[in-house]
Write a protein that holds these residues in place. Structure first.
Motif, PDB file in Angstrom:
ATOM      1  N   HIS A 233       3.289  32.833 -35.644  1.00 47.62           N
ATOM      2  CA  HIS A 233       3.477  31.377 -35.703  1.00 47.62           C
ATOM      3  C   HIS A 233       2.622  30.714 -36.779  1.00 47.62           C
ATOM      4  O   HIS A 233       2.697  29.505 -36.957  1.00 47.62           O
ATOM      5  N   CYS A 234       1.795  31.511 -37.431  1.00 44.12           N
ATOM      6  CA  CYS A 234       0.871  30.902 -38.410  1.00 44.12           C
ATOM      7  C   CYS A 234       1.525  30.836 -39.785  1.00 44.12           C
ATOM      8  O   CYS A 234       1.827  31.873 -40.392  1.00 44.12           O
ATOM      9  N   PRO A 235       1.750  29.625 -40.306  1.00 45.02           N
ATOM     10  CA  PRO A 235       2.408  29.512 -41.620  1.00 45.02           C
ATOM     11  C   PRO A 235       1.549  30.079 -42.750  1.00 45.02           C
ATOM     12  O   PRO A 235       2.054  30.362 -43.839  1.00 45.02           O
ATOM     13  N   LYS A 236       0.264  30.248 -42.497  1.00 47.57           N
ATOM     14  CA  LYS A 236      -0.629  30.780 -43.542  1.00 47.57           C
ATOM     15  C   LYS A 236      -0.794  32.293 -43.421  1.00 47.57           C
ATOM     16  O   LYS A 236      -1.527  32.919 -44.198  1.00 47.57           O
ATOM     17  N   LEU A 238      -2.443  34.030 -41.246  1.00 46.97           N
ATOM     18  CA  LEU A 238      -3.832  34.445 -40.957  1.00 46.97           C
ATOM     19  C   LEU A 238      -3.848  35.499 -39.856  1.00 46.97           C
ATOM     20  O   LEU A 238      -3.050  35.438 -38.916  1.00 46.97           O
ATOM     21  N   ILE A 240      -5.275  35.969 -37.045  1.00 45.67           N
ATOM     22  CA  ILE A 240      -6.084  35.150 -36.132  1.00 45.67           C
ATOM     23  C   ILE A 240      -6.949  35.983 -35.179  1.00 45.67           C
ATOM     24  O   ILE A 240      -8.154  35.739 -35.058  1.00 45.67           O
ATOM     25  N   CYS A 275      -7.068  27.800 -42.873  1.00 43.69           N
ATOM     26  CA  CYS A 275      -6.329  27.160 -41.769  1.00 43.69           C
ATOM     27  C   CYS A 275      -6.057  25.692 -42.107  1.00 43.69           C
ATOM     28  O   CYS A 275      -6.961  24.971 -42.532  1.00 43.69           O
ATOM     29  N   ILE A 276      -4.797  25.283 -41.911  1.00 42.79           N
ATOM     30  CA  ILE A 276      -4.440  23.892 -42.246  1.00 42.79           C
ATOM     31  C   ILE A 276      -4.395  23.005 -40.990  1.00 42.79           C
ATOM     32  O   ILE A 276      -3.969  21.856 -41.043  1.00 42.79           O
ATOM     33  N   GLY A 277      -4.786  23.570 -39.860  1.00 40.86           N
ATOM     34  CA  GLY A 277      -4.874  22.767 -38.631  1.00 40.86           C
ATOM     35  C   GLY A 277      -3.544  22.323 -38.079  1.00 40.86           C
ATOM     36  O   GLY A 277      -3.437  21.262 -37.460  1.00 40.86           O
ATOM     37  N   CYS A 278      -2.492  23.129 -38.248  1.00 39.31           N
ATOM     38  CA  CYS A 278      -1.159  22.717 -37.786  1.00 39.31           C
ATOM     39  C   CYS A 278      -0.974  22.887 -36.270  1.00 39.31           C
ATOM     40  O   CYS A 278      -0.026  22.378 -35.685  1.00 39.31           O
ATOM     41  N   HIS A 279      -1.841  23.643 -35.643  1.00 40.21           N
ATOM     42  CA  HIS A 279      -1.834  23.875 -34.181  1.00 40.21           C
ATOM     43  C   HIS A 279      -0.655  24.710 -33.670  1.00 40.21           C
ATOM     44  O   HIS A 279      -0.470  24.825 -32.465  1.00 40.21           O
ATOM     45  N   SER A 280       0.180  25.267 -34.533  1.00 34.05           N
ATOM     46  CA  SER A 280       1.317  26.087 -34.064  1.00 34.05           C
ATOM     47  C   SER A 280       0.843  27.260 -33.218  1.00 34.05           C
ATOM     48  O   SER A 280       1.472  27.624 -32.231  1.00 34.05           O
ATOM     49  N   CYS A 281      -0.234  27.872 -33.631  1.00 31.59           N
ATOM     50  CA  CYS A 281      -0.751  29.055 -32.939  1.00 31.59           C
ATOM     51  C   CYS A 281      -1.190  28.712 -31.517  1.00 31.59           C
ATOM     52  O   CYS A 281      -0.916  29.450 -30.568  1.00 31.59           O
ATOM     53  N   ILE A 291      -7.532  27.139 -31.477  1.00 25.98           N
ATOM     54  CA  ILE A 291      -7.795  28.017 -32.631  1.00 25.98           C
ATOM     55  C   ILE A 291      -8.243  27.252 -33.887  1.00 25.98           C
ATOM     56  O   ILE A 291      -9.252  27.616 -34.507  1.00 25.98           O
ATOM     57  N   PRO A 292      -7.543  26.155 -34.277  1.00 20.42           N
ATOM     58  CA  PRO A 292      -8.004  25.473 -35.495  1.00 20.42           C
ATOM     59  C   PRO A 292      -9.434  24.956 -35.393  1.00 20.42           C
ATOM     60  O   PRO A 292     -10.204  25.010 -36.361  1.00 20.42           O
ATOM     61  N   LEU A 295     -11.762  27.910 -35.829  1.00 23.63           N
ATOM     62  CA  LEU A 295     -11.866  28.341 -37.231  1.00 23.63           C
ATOM     63  C   LEU A 295     -12.688  27.342 -38.056  1.00 23.63           C
ATOM     64  O   LEU A 295     -13.436  27.723 -38.957  1.00 23.63           O
TER      65      LEU A 295
HETATM   66  S1  SF4 Z   1      -3.709  25.989 -36.871  1.00 23.17           S
HETATM   67 FE1  SF4 Z   1      -3.183  28.081 -36.314  1.00 23.17          FE
HETATM   68  S2  SF4 Z   1      -1.102  28.395 -37.050  1.00 23.17           S
HETATM   69 FE2  SF4 Z   1      -1.906  26.594 -38.098  1.00 23.17          FE
HETATM   70  S3  SF4 Z   1      -2.791  27.391 -40.004  1.00 23.17           S
HETATM   71 FE3  SF4 Z   1      -4.442  27.307 -38.510  1.00 23.17          FE
HETATM   72  S4  SF4 Z   1      -4.470  29.347 -37.632  1.00 23.17           S
HETATM   73 FE4  SF4 Z   1      -2.490  29.143 -38.644  1.00 23.17          FE
END
Ligand code: SF4
Ligand code: SF4
Length: 303
Positions: A233-236, A238, A240, A275-281, A291-292, A295
């Motif tokens: 689910h992580c667009p980057k 990572l 995790i 991490c771009i903080g999208c919260h998908s994970c 997780i964001p 990180l």
């Molecule tokens: S918030 Fe989660 S899914 Fe989004 S970029 Fe960060 S680690 Fe990846």
């Protein structure tokens, strides 16, 4: 050392692969090491600290490191060739796939706390498939397991905390050597006393010890079970669970050279800061780990 009968002691040295600048200099370094020690051979010689940072270089044939060391072994200038490692399981696998058949021992960080915490259990199982015996480093985790908090020590009755740690290692059949740093003669005497007997822990004692280890580690860091639900689910892209495992180690050790080293080897787009903080994970994490935020905290701690 040359004034002593060479057959009366064992001598070990390592190829210093912690510094990538040394990679093209295996011959020069090995000759210098023999010269400095004024000996004709080493009983044990190690690829030092096989890890994320140097695995590509160690496996790169252009440096001829493995080839050169095997030649020295044939000439009797190395009696036993092995390696030490702080790397994670994939690194260990790559190294063993390339050179496992020639390795006679592996020096590994192993203790009851790292059995699960640093995944030592799987590393031991992997080494077993190659029939490679284990030399233990950090049996007391830099002394930390000799001075555990009273709330945990209370659960470990009947033996000293040090004895629990050493008896645990006696319970792992693949362990043939334990390297314990000792600061004074009392510690030396205590260690000798413990090791005079071979008394592996029984099943119940093992459970007690692992419960204590779990309590010790669960109070710092996050309860990631490495289920990997989040990674797709992580667009980057990572890794995790790996980052969270490093975060836990970093928190538990109050900053650790291992985590700093491993994070340093990751490309910028795979570090915690990517991490771009999208919260998908977070939405799919059965442990409800933020997780964001974790990180972000990791970045702060690394700074
Ligand atoms: S918030 Fe989660 S899914 Fe989004 S970029 Fe960060 S680690 Fe990846
Ligand atoms: S989903 Fe949660 S528990 Fe599973 S690996 Fe990801 S962070 Fe860890």
């Amino acid at each position: 050392m040359k004034k002593y009968d060479r057959s009366s002691f064992y001598l070990a040295d390592k190829f210093p692969g912690y510094d990538l600048n040394n990679m093209p200099k295996v011959q020069e370094i090995f000759e210098k090491q023999l010269e400095k020690c004024q000996v004709e051979y080493f009983d044990f010689y190690l690829f030092h600290n096989v890890c994320e940072k140097n695995i590509d270089a160690y496996l790169d044939e252009k440096y001829h490191i493995h080839e050169y060391l095997m030649e020295q072994k044939k000439k009797g200038r190395i009696r036993h060739l092995g390696f030490s490692s702080h790397g994670d399981l994939p690194v260990l696998k790559r190294f063993l796939e390339a050179y496992g058949e020639d390795m006679e021992f592996c020096q590994l960080q192993l203790n009851y706390l790292d059995w699960d915490f640093q995944n030592a259990k799987e590393k031991v199982a992997l080494l077993k498939t190659y029939g490679i015996p284990i030399w233990v480093m950090e049996p007391l985790r830099g002394g930390k397991l000799a001075r555990i908090d009273s709330e945990y020590a209370h659960a470990l009755e009947g033996k000293t905390t040090i004895e629990w740690a050493f008896r645990f290692l006696q319970s792992i059949p693949e362990v043939t050597m334990v390297l314990s740093g000792m600061s004074d003669s009392n510690q030396l005497l205590e260690n000798i006393h413990i090791w005079e007997k071979d008394q592996p822990l029984n099943k119940k004692e093992m459970e007690t010890l692992f419960n204590v280890a779990h309590d010790m580690t669960s109070k710092t860091g996050v309860p990631c079970t490495a289920c990997h639900y989040c990674t797709s689910h992580c667009p980057k892209g990572l890794d995790i669970p790996r980052l969270l495992s490093l975060y836990n180690e970093h928190c538990f050790s109050n900053g650790s050279f291992i985590t700093t080293m491993v994070i340093g080897t990751l490309p910028a787009d795979k570090k915690p800061s990517a991490c771009i903080g999208c919260h998908s994970c977070e939405k799919v994490c059965p442990q409800n780990i933020n997780i964001p935020e974790v990180l972000k905290d990791f970045c702060k701690r690394l700074d």
